[in-house]
Write an enzyme that holds these catalytic residues in place. Structure first.
Site, PDB file in Angstrom:
ATOM      1  N   PHE A   1       0.829  -1.211   0.000  1.00 17.57           N
ATOM      2  CA  PHE A   1       0.000   0.000   0.000  1.00 17.57           C
ATOM      3  C   PHE A   1       0.870   1.271   0.000  1.00 17.57           C
ATOM      4  CE2 PHE A   1      -2.122   2.805   3.345  1.00 17.57           C
ATOM      5  CZ  PHE A   1      -2.805   3.568   2.426  1.00 17.57           C
TER       6      PHE A   1
ATOM      7  N   ASN B   1       8.891  -9.048  -1.908  1.00 15.84           N
ATOM      8  CA  ASN B   1       8.768 -10.504  -2.074  1.00 15.84           C
ATOM      9  C   ASN B   1       7.301 -10.911  -2.219  1.00 15.84           C
ATOM     10  OD1 ASN B   1       7.780 -10.216   0.481  1.00 15.84           O
ATOM     11  ND2 ASN B   1       9.048 -11.795   1.430  1.00 15.84           N
TER      12      ASN B   1
ATOM     13  N   LYS C   1      11.797 -11.021  11.269  1.00 12.06           N
ATOM     14  CA  LYS C   1      12.996 -11.073  10.426  1.00 12.06           C
ATOM     15  C   LYS C   1      13.124  -9.840   9.531  1.00 12.06           C
ATOM     16  CE  LYS C   1      14.288 -15.028   8.513  1.00 12.06           C
ATOM     17  NZ  LYS C   1      14.123 -16.322   7.809  1.00 12.06           N
TER      18      LYS C   1
ATOM     19  N   ALA D   1      10.680   2.850   7.887  1.00 11.21           N
ATOM     20  CA  ALA D   1       9.272   3.024   8.267  1.00 11.21           C
ATOM     21  C   ALA D   1       9.035   2.398   9.628  1.00 11.21           C
ATOM     22  CB  ALA D   1       8.372   2.358   7.219  1.00 11.21           C
TER      23      ALA D   1
ATOM     24  N   TYR E   1       5.640  -7.534  15.992  1.00 11.55           N
ATOM     25  CA  TYR E   1       5.647  -6.329  15.149  1.00 11.55           C
ATOM     26  C   TYR E   1       6.273  -5.158  15.918  1.00 11.55           C
ATOM     27  CZ  TYR E   1       3.759  -2.636  12.080  1.00 11.55           C
ATOM     28  OH  TYR E   1       3.602  -1.566  11.234  1.00 11.55           O
TER      29      TYR E   1
ATOM     30  N   LYS F   1       9.956  -3.339  15.217  1.00 11.50           N
ATOM     31  CA  LYS F   1      10.063  -1.921  14.847  1.00 11.50           C
ATOM     32  C   LYS F   1      10.933  -1.163  15.847  1.00 11.50           C
ATOM     33  CE  LYS F   1       7.441  -1.808  11.125  1.00 11.50           C
ATOM     34  NZ  LYS F   1       7.959  -1.456   9.813  1.00 11.50           N
TER      35      LYS F   1
ATOM     36  N   TYR G   1      23.692   2.717  13.611  1.00 14.56           N
ATOM     37  CA  TYR G   1      24.431   2.942  12.355  1.00 14.56           C
ATOM     38  C   TYR G   1      24.698   4.427  12.146  1.00 14.56           C
ATOM     39  CZ  TYR G   1      24.850  -1.690  10.292  1.00 14.56           C
ATOM     40  OH  TYR G   1      25.241  -2.966  10.022  1.00 14.56           O
TER      41      TYR G   1
HETATM   42  N1  LIG Z   1      -0.314   1.607   6.593  1.00 17.59           N
HETATM   43  C1  LIG Z   1      -0.153   2.080   7.801  1.00 17.59           C
HETATM   44  O1  LIG Z   1      -1.084   2.664   8.380  1.00 17.59           O
HETATM   45  C2  LIG Z   1       1.182   1.927   8.513  1.00 17.59           C
HETATM   46  C3  LIG Z   1       1.281   2.387   9.830  1.00 17.59           C
HETATM   47  C4  LIG Z   1       2.493   2.267  10.498  1.00 17.59           C
HETATM   48  C5  LIG Z   1       3.601   1.743   9.847  1.00 17.59           C
HETATM   49  N2  LIG Z   1       3.483   1.294   8.575  1.00 17.59           N
HETATM   50  C6  LIG Z   1       4.679   0.701   7.951  1.00 17.59           C
HETATM   51  O2  LIG Z   1       4.764   1.049   6.586  1.00 17.59           O
HETATM   52  C7  LIG Z   1       5.283  -0.044   5.831  1.00 17.59           C
HETATM   53  C8  LIG Z   1       4.328  -0.406   4.709  1.00 17.59           C
HETATM   54  O3  LIG Z   1       3.049  -0.751   5.241  1.00 17.59           O
HETATM   55  P1  LIG Z   1       1.792  -1.007   4.284  1.00 17.59           P
HETATM   56  O4  LIG Z   1       0.595  -0.559   5.016  1.00 17.59           O
HETATM   57  O5  LIG Z   1       2.083  -0.468   2.942  1.00 17.59           O
HETATM   58  O6  LIG Z   1       1.779  -2.603   4.269  1.00 17.59           O
HETATM   59  P2  LIG Z   1       1.673  -3.613   3.024  1.00 17.59           P
HETATM   60  O7  LIG Z   1       1.491  -4.974   3.605  1.00 17.59           O
HETATM   61  O8  LIG Z   1       0.641  -3.122   2.069  1.00 17.59           O
HETATM   62  O9  LIG Z   1       3.093  -3.478   2.356  1.00 17.59           O
HETATM   63  C9  LIG Z   1       4.248  -4.112   2.849  1.00 17.59           C
HETATM   64  C10 LIG Z   1       5.004  -4.682   1.668  1.00 17.59           C
HETATM   65  O10 LIG Z   1       6.223  -5.262   2.140  1.00 17.59           O
HETATM   66  C11 LIG Z   1       6.433  -6.489   1.432  1.00 17.59           C
HETATM   67  N3  LIG Z   1       7.322  -7.332   2.236  1.00 17.59           N
HETATM   68  C12 LIG Z   1       7.083  -7.878   3.469  1.00 17.59           C
HETATM   69  N4  LIG Z   1       8.135  -8.604   3.882  1.00 17.59           N
HETATM   70  C13 LIG Z   1       9.081  -8.506   2.899  1.00 17.59           C
HETATM   71  C14 LIG Z   1      10.394  -9.025   2.730  1.00 17.59           C
HETATM   72  N5  LIG Z   1      10.956  -9.817   3.659  1.00 17.59           N
HETATM   73  N6  LIG Z   1      11.077  -8.719   1.599  1.00 17.59           N
HETATM   74  C15 LIG Z   1      10.530  -7.915   0.648  1.00 17.59           C
HETATM   75  N7  LIG Z   1       9.283  -7.402   0.752  1.00 17.59           N
HETATM   76  C16 LIG Z   1       8.568  -7.696   1.858  1.00 17.59           C
HETATM   77  C17 LIG Z   1       5.037  -7.053   1.253  1.00 17.59           C
HETATM   78  O11 LIG Z   1       4.939  -8.015   0.235  1.00 17.59           O
HETATM   79  C18 LIG Z   1       4.244  -5.786   0.941  1.00 17.59           C
HETATM   80  O12 LIG Z   1       4.207  -5.505  -0.440  1.00 17.59           O
HETATM   81  C19 LIG Z   1       5.520  -1.186   6.840  1.00 17.59           C
HETATM   82  O13 LIG Z   1       6.868  -1.177   7.239  1.00 17.59           O
HETATM   83  C20 LIG Z   1       4.628  -0.809   8.004  1.00 17.59           C
HETATM   84  O14 LIG Z   1       5.122  -1.323   9.220  1.00 17.59           O
HETATM   85  C21 LIG Z   1       2.294   1.367   7.898  1.00 17.59           C
END
Ligand SMILES: NC(=O)c1ccc[n+]([C@@H]2O[C@H](COP(=O)([O-])OP(=O)(O)OC[C@H]3O[C@@H](n4cnc5c(N)ncnc54)[C@H](O)[C@@H]3O)[C@@H](O)[C@H]2O)c1
Length: 328
Positions: A12, A33, A92, A115, A146, A150, A160
């Site tokens: 997303f 992935n 991981k 993020a 989770y 984070k 780093y």
């Molecule tokens: N959407 C929110 O409200 C929100 C809030 C807080 C934090 N975040 C952070 O933003 C980031 C994106 O969230 P999102 O809502 O777009 O989630 P999402 O699930 O739509 O997107 C995450 C993407 O990461 C990919 N992914 C997961 N593990 C992977 C790996 N080992 N290697 C490669 N790709 C991998 C997934 O296939 C997916 O496309 C995340 O790190 C999440 O923790 C999002």
């Protein structure tokens, strides 16, 4: 041409970031992935000469040829349904994945933004949450996979920065919504809209007095972009401080969708935070950022998106099997 690597690109937020960086004139490498993401979110970019996609798991060694100016690490399962289903991968990608990308950033002399999330505050004892609050998180609860991943991600990033002098940025993202969210991701907005579109009653967990605040994706992306371009290395909250109870929000969805269904109540899940509201003073002062899109406008946009999904998509069994849609 500046080059940026975006991990989680098919998800997303990652897909909206790809769009933004393409629009700003960058060469974008998307990496994913596809564990929770979908290529549909970025297929419109595949025809561009300035976009490349690597199907790769970032917990394995990450190699990208040539120079890189920026890395945005967004790969991670992000919704409770996802990270409770794939807890080890969640740990991981936050730990090993971040370590790999920090290593890549050093090799390329690139600036890296990671993020993080409001979940690092756990079930907060301070309200609203500002960046100096250390949080109230259970290390061993189901959501620890989770939240602690984070928290580790933030620690290793700061290490780093301090030890290697790496250019790092940390965004603490609060609930964000918009087109390309998945209907079955267990988050409150797609869950309510999905139920309304299918003509089902809206399920509220607990008595609905718990609060949430929702940020529209374009505002979120703007905040992230400004943070990356700033020289600020401490964490910054990006989210919309306008708070609403889940019960009132369900009423708003009923009005928005015109459904004649009612609200039903179920028991509250474990560790469900009762309040969630960002203090965005730091983002305002340092980045000159604040959200511009209010809930009425944002919800209208996201409703249009979900309304245009096929009936087949809406009716998938898995979309009706959520158990804890409002836990974040
Ligand atoms: N959407 C929110 O409200 C929100 C809030 C807080 C934090 N975040 C952070 O933003 C980031 C994106 O969230 P999102 O809502 O777009 O989630 P999402 O699930 O739509 O997107 C995450 C993407 O990461 C990919 N992914 C997961 N593990 C992977 C790996 N080992 N290697 C490669 N790709 C991998 C997934 O296939 C997916 O496309 C995340 O790190 C999440 O923790 C999002």
């Amino acid at each position: 041409m500046k080059k940026v690597l975006i991990t989680g690109a098919a998800g997303f937020l990652g897909s909206h970031l790809c769009d933004r960086f393409i629009k700003e004139g960058y060469y974008v490498i998307g990496m994913d992935n596809l564990i929770t993401g979908d290529l549909k979110n970025i297929e419109h970019l595949f025809k561009l000469k300035t976009f490349e996609f690597y199907h790769h798991d970032v917990t394995k060694f990450v190699h990208v040829p040539g120079k890189l100016d920026y890395i945005l690490h967004f790969a991670s399962p992000a919704s409770p349904i996802d990270y409770l289903k794939i807890p080890i991968q969640t740990l991981k990608v936050g730990a090993l994945g971040t370590h790999n990308l920090l290593g890549l950033a050093i090799e390329k002399n690139a600036r890296i933004l990671i993020a993080s999330t409001s979940e690092i505050y756990g079930d907060p004892l301070v309200h609203p949450q500002n960046e100096d609050y250390y949080g109230n998180v259970s290390t061993i609860g189901p959501r620890g996979v989770y939240d602690e991943a984070k928290r580790f991600m933030e620690s290793i990033t700061m290490a780093y920065h301090r030890f290697h002098g790496l250019e790092t940025r940390i965004v603490r993202i609060f609930n964000t919504y918009g087109p390309r969210m998945r209907l079955n991701d267990g988050r409150v907005i797609p869950a309510f809209i999905g139920q309304a579109l299918r003509g089902e009653d809206l399920t509220v967990f607990g008595d609905g007095s718990q609060t949430r605040s929702f940020c529209y994706v374009d505002d979120q992306v703007e905040g992230i972009y400004r943070l990356l371009m700033s020289d600020y290395t401490e964490p910054i909250n990006i989210g919309n401080p306008e708070e609403i109870t889940i019960r009132d929000f369900a009423e708003e969805i009923i009005k928005l969708t015109g459904t004649n269904q009612k609200i039903i109540y179920k028991p509250l899940p474990v560790d469900d935070p009762l309040q969630r509201q960002p203090d965005i003073t730091r983002a305002k002062e340092i980045l000159g950022w604040e959200p511009k899109i209010d809930r009425v406008e944002g919800m209208q946009k996201v409703y249009e998106y979900f309304k245009n999904l096929s009936e087949e998509e809406l009716d998938k069994k898995e979309h009706r099997e959520f158990t804890s849609h409002n836990i974040r």
